[in-house]
Design an enzyme around this catalytic site. Structure first.
Site, PDB file in Angstrom:
ATOM      1  CD  GLU A  68      10.497  11.253  13.296  1.00 48.22           C
ATOM      2  OE1 GLU A  68       9.197  10.592  12.679  1.00 48.22           O
ATOM      3  OE2 GLU A  68      11.147  10.775  11.996  1.00 48.22           O
ATOM      4  CD  GLU A  86      13.156  -0.978   9.520  1.00 53.06           C
ATOM      5  OE1 GLU A  86      13.495   0.534  10.220  1.00 53.06           O
ATOM      6  OE2 GLU A  86      13.706  -2.131   9.038  1.00 53.06           O
ATOM      7  CE  LYS A 126      -2.024   2.351   3.296  1.00 52.70           C
ATOM      8  NZ  LYS A 126      -1.378   3.812   2.423  1.00 52.70           N
ATOM      9  CB  CYS A 164      12.992   7.550   9.494  1.00 55.11           C
ATOM     10  SG  CYS A 164      14.330   6.470   8.042  1.00 55.11           S
TER      11      CYS A 164
HETATM   12  P1  NAD Z   1       2.119   7.771   8.377  1.00 53.87           P
HETATM   13  O1  NAD Z   1       2.228   6.861   9.616  1.00 53.87           O
HETATM   14  O2  NAD Z   1       1.521   8.811   8.794  1.00 53.87           O
HETATM   15  O3  NAD Z   1       2.099   6.755   6.825  1.00 53.87           O
HETATM   16  C1  NAD Z   1       2.871   5.742   6.573  1.00 53.87           C
HETATM   17  C2  NAD Z   1       1.786   4.873   5.550  1.00 53.87           C
HETATM   18  O4  NAD Z   1       1.454   4.263   6.766  1.00 53.87           O
HETATM   19  C3  NAD Z   1       1.553   5.605   4.623  1.00 53.87           C
HETATM   20  O5  NAD Z   1       1.144   4.699   4.032  1.00 53.87           O
HETATM   21  C4  NAD Z   1       0.037   5.471   5.775  1.00 53.87           C
HETATM   22  O6  NAD Z   1      -1.166   5.701   4.361  1.00 53.87           O
HETATM   23  C5  NAD Z   1      -0.046   4.266   6.365  1.00 53.87           C
HETATM   24  N1  NAD Z   1      -0.707   4.737   7.860  1.00 53.87           N
HETATM   25  C6  NAD Z   1      -1.303   5.462   8.767  1.00 53.87           C
HETATM   26  N2  NAD Z   1      -1.533   5.113   9.401  1.00 53.87           N
HETATM   27  C7  NAD Z   1      -1.589   3.893   9.397  1.00 53.87           C
HETATM   28  C8  NAD Z   1      -2.847   2.642  10.459  1.00 53.87           C
HETATM   29  N3  NAD Z   1      -3.545   2.729  10.972  1.00 53.87           N
HETATM   30  N4  NAD Z   1      -2.544   1.780   9.874  1.00 53.87           N
HETATM   31  C9  NAD Z   1      -2.404   1.450   8.350  1.00 53.87           C
HETATM   32  N5  NAD Z   1      -1.618   2.350   7.660  1.00 53.87           N
HETATM   33  C10 NAD Z   1      -1.651   3.337   8.300  1.00 53.87           C
HETATM   34  O7  NAD Z   1       4.019   8.356   8.164  1.00 53.87           O
HETATM   35  P2  NAD Z   1       4.179   9.592   7.328  1.00 53.87           P
HETATM   36  O8  NAD Z   1       3.710  11.123   7.595  1.00 53.87           O
HETATM   37  O9  NAD Z   1       3.888   8.732   5.635  1.00 53.87           O
HETATM   38  O10 NAD Z   1       5.726   9.285   7.010  1.00 53.87           O
HETATM   39  C11 NAD Z   1       6.309   9.807   7.570  1.00 53.87           C
HETATM   40  C12 NAD Z   1       6.603   8.896   8.786  1.00 53.87           C
HETATM   41  O11 NAD Z   1       7.909   7.561   8.512  1.00 53.87           O
HETATM   42  C13 NAD Z   1       7.836   9.533   9.719  1.00 53.87           C
HETATM   43  O12 NAD Z   1       8.047   9.099  11.042  1.00 53.87           O
HETATM   44  C14 NAD Z   1       9.589   8.997   9.466  1.00 53.87           C
HETATM   45  O13 NAD Z   1       9.967   8.985  10.398  1.00 53.87           O
HETATM   46  C15 NAD Z   1       8.947   7.445   9.192  1.00 53.87           C
HETATM   47  N6  NAD Z   1      10.077   6.505   8.124  1.00 53.87           N
HETATM   48  C16 NAD Z   1      10.776   5.332   8.468  1.00 53.87           C
HETATM   49  C17 NAD Z   1      11.626   4.877   8.068  1.00 53.87           C
HETATM   50  C18 NAD Z   1      12.651   4.092   8.957  1.00 53.87           C
HETATM   51  O14 NAD Z   1      13.211   3.337   7.560  1.00 53.87           O
HETATM   52  N7  NAD Z   1      12.630   3.779  10.208  1.00 53.87           N
HETATM   53  C19 NAD Z   1      11.807   4.986   6.667  1.00 53.87           C
HETATM   54  C20 NAD Z   1      10.804   6.522   5.485  1.00 53.87           C
HETATM   55  C21 NAD Z   1       9.688   6.473   7.068  1.00 53.87           C
END
Ligand code: NAD
Length: 487
Positions: free
Chosen positions: A383, A250, A176, A284
């Site tokens: 963050e 992650e 997704k 991240c």
């Molecule tokens: P987010 O958590 O809002 O969304 C990430 C994904 O999860 C999206 O596809 C979203 O639609 C989905 N999602 C959100 N809530 C969900 C739920 N309850 N159940 C299932 N799916 C859900 O994050 P974002 O704003 O899109 O991305 C930024 C975040 O991602 C930052 O916190 C960043 O640090 C993290 N990130 C981590 C890594 C890593 O490798 N550790 C890499 C990239 C980004």
């Protein structure tokens, strides 16, 4: 303008279950870049059932690592001609500048996992204790149906990071993509289609939070592989718990760059700025807390400020741009709220802190550097996910280690020193998953993931392949002909 009206479910293009649409506007110009269907829970059901059927009745899980690796080569062959298109599209979807080539920069992941598929043993023979057993075959069995959820920063790389090892392991999967960046995922879906994988093995269904939470709770999913915020990661772990569904997370980071006293600033400062602010700070692994000894504090602040001031802010499609716009208005609001909270708590802005002049359209913020920061402040603990560095002074190395570890997060870090040996001694004391020694130092080949609330499990490297395997053990009687060596 890109107009998509179908979804890639079970390796086929199908009509979406709902009429809901994701509209992608360039964060730089706010012009429409494209539209794609907004995958619904019904679409997720169809994708999961296709993946379940392909896993339970299809040829895919029974193939060898090497046979499946050959399909990665075919996906890569189909993706290569799309490199230029993706390098242009990702900046328009996400605002991440083209200098980071975040469209095609994940392609080598396919090469890496294809090679690993050819060389990593799928089954190993383990001798038993003398006089007790004949030994065992330890098999790296595929984990089953995988639900992969990815964020918008580096959208192509994030998909490939899950898809490549999961396919070699023998899993079938439903990916997704984020609702902010659905368009680039279509190039991957077309490449998968051209690679002619067995029916049902891959689905790529962009959608929002509801579709995501439906997917991770689906009883036919065996493993969830999530990349995103810590807040969402906690909800997903809770959703997986009742079924003991395997889950890897992650999540976010608030990583520190420790500059030891003897560091050569000519060498360190460009790396520290790059590691703290690449991808507009929407990374991240960004090293956003800069820890410096009190006696070099002012010198470091001065050097950081000059380095950042030299970096161009503007059109993400311009190859010399380092800072593009943030992904969305919501993300800019969030970053501006953090900047305000830093000021409210007594931190001092020495660079940036507002919106760049002359860029009135688009979700731009100025890269910002705070001093007078205490590690307890929100800007030092949470963050921000934008181009904001905080400089924190320390008394001695013990103090630097204490400050670094006083965080609920533990994803990445860096130690910068004249001597790599000295730096690695400090790194050993840090509670964080990755530490760069005089560099950011990340690679597909190395395991990546977080301590504490930055995650669960490791992606990339051999560990990234193991993530999508379940260990299975076949105990053998003494004298078994199988004890002379499985495949
Ligand atoms: P987010 O958590 O809002 O969304 C990430 C994904 O999860 C999206 O596809 C979203 O639609 C989905 N999602 C959100 N809530 C969900 C739920 N309850 N159940 C299932 N799916 C859900 O994050 P974002 O704003 O899109 O991305 C930024 C975040 O991602 C930052 O916190 C960043 O640090 C993290 N990130 C981590 C890594 C890593 O490798 N550790 C890499 C990239 C980004």
């Amino acid at each position: 303008m890109l107009e998509h009206d179908t979804l890639f479910i079970g390796n086929r293009w199908v009509t979406p279950a709902s009429e809901s649409v994701l509209e992608v506007r360039s964060p730089a110009t706010l012009e429409l870049v494209g539209r794609a269907p907004d995958g619904s829970p019904d679409d997720m059901d169809r994708a999961v059932l296709a993946a379940r059927d392909a896993f339970d009745t299809g040829p895919w899980p029974a193939m060898s690592f090497a046979e499946r690796a050959a399909y990665l080569d075919r996906i890569l062959d189909a993706l290569r001609p799309r490199a230029e298109e993706l390098d242009q599209l990702v900046p328009q979807e996400s605002g991440i500048p083209v200098c980071f080539m975040s469209g095609s920069s994940g392609f080598p992941l396919l090469e890496y996992y294809s090679e690993l598929g050819r060389t990593h043993p799928q089954e190993e023979l383990r001798p038993g204790r003398p006089g007790v057993a004949g030994g065992a075959i330890v098999r790296h069995a595929p984990a089953g149906v995988v639900a992969g959820i990815v964020p918008w920063n580096g959208p192509v790389m994030q998909i490939l990071m899950k898809m490549a090892p999961a396919l070699v392991a023998g899993c079938t999967l439903v990916i997704k993509p984020s609702p902010e960046t659905p368009l680039s995922s279509y190039a991957i879906a077309h490449a998968v289609e051209e690679a002619e994988l067995p029916s049902g093995v891959v689905s790529i269904v962009p959608g929002g939070r509801d579709a995501g939470s439906h997917l991770v709770s689906h009883p036919a999913v065996d493993r969830v592989s999530f990349t995103g915020s810590t807040a969402a990661g906690k909800q997903i772990a809770a959703a997986c718990a009742p079924a003991v569904r395997r889950v890897s997370l992650e999540l976010g980071g608030k990583s520190a760059a420790i500059l030891l006293d003897d560091v050569d600033l000519d060498r360190a400062i460009p790396t520290v700025v790059n590691a703290g602010m690449f991808f507009n700070g929407e990374a991240c692994s960004a090293l956003t807390r800069v820890l410096v000894s009190r006696n070099r504090h002012d010198e470091v602040v001065d050097r950081l400020t000059h380095e950042v001031a030299d970096l161009k802010i503007g059109d993400p499609l311009d190859p010399v741009t380092f800072f593009g716009p943030l992904v969305s208005e919501r993300q800019r609001d969030r970053v501006e709220q953090y900047v305000a909270s830093g000021r409210d708590e007594g931190a001092v802005v020495v660079h940036g802190g507002g919106r760049p002049e002359g860029l009135d359209v688009g979700w731009y913020v100025e890269p910002t550097i705070f001093t007078n920061v205490k590690n307890t402040m929100r800007v030092a603990q949470e963050e921000v996910f934008g181009p904001v560095l905080v400089v924190i002074p320390y008394d001695d190395v013990d103090d630097a280690v204490r400050i670094t570890n006083e965080s609920e997060l533990g994803l990445a870090g860096g130690v910068f020193a004249d001597d790599d040996h000295e730096a690695v001694e400090v790194a050993r004391r840090l509670r964080t998953g990755h530490v760069g020694i005089n560099t950011l130092g990340m690679d597909w080949v190395f395991p990546f993931g977080g301590f504490k609330q930055s995650g669960l499990g490791r992606e990339m490297g051999i560990e990234g392949l193991e993530l999508y395997c379940e260990l299975q053990c076949f105990g053998l009687p003494e004298g078994s002909p199988l004890a002379s060596g499985p495949r």
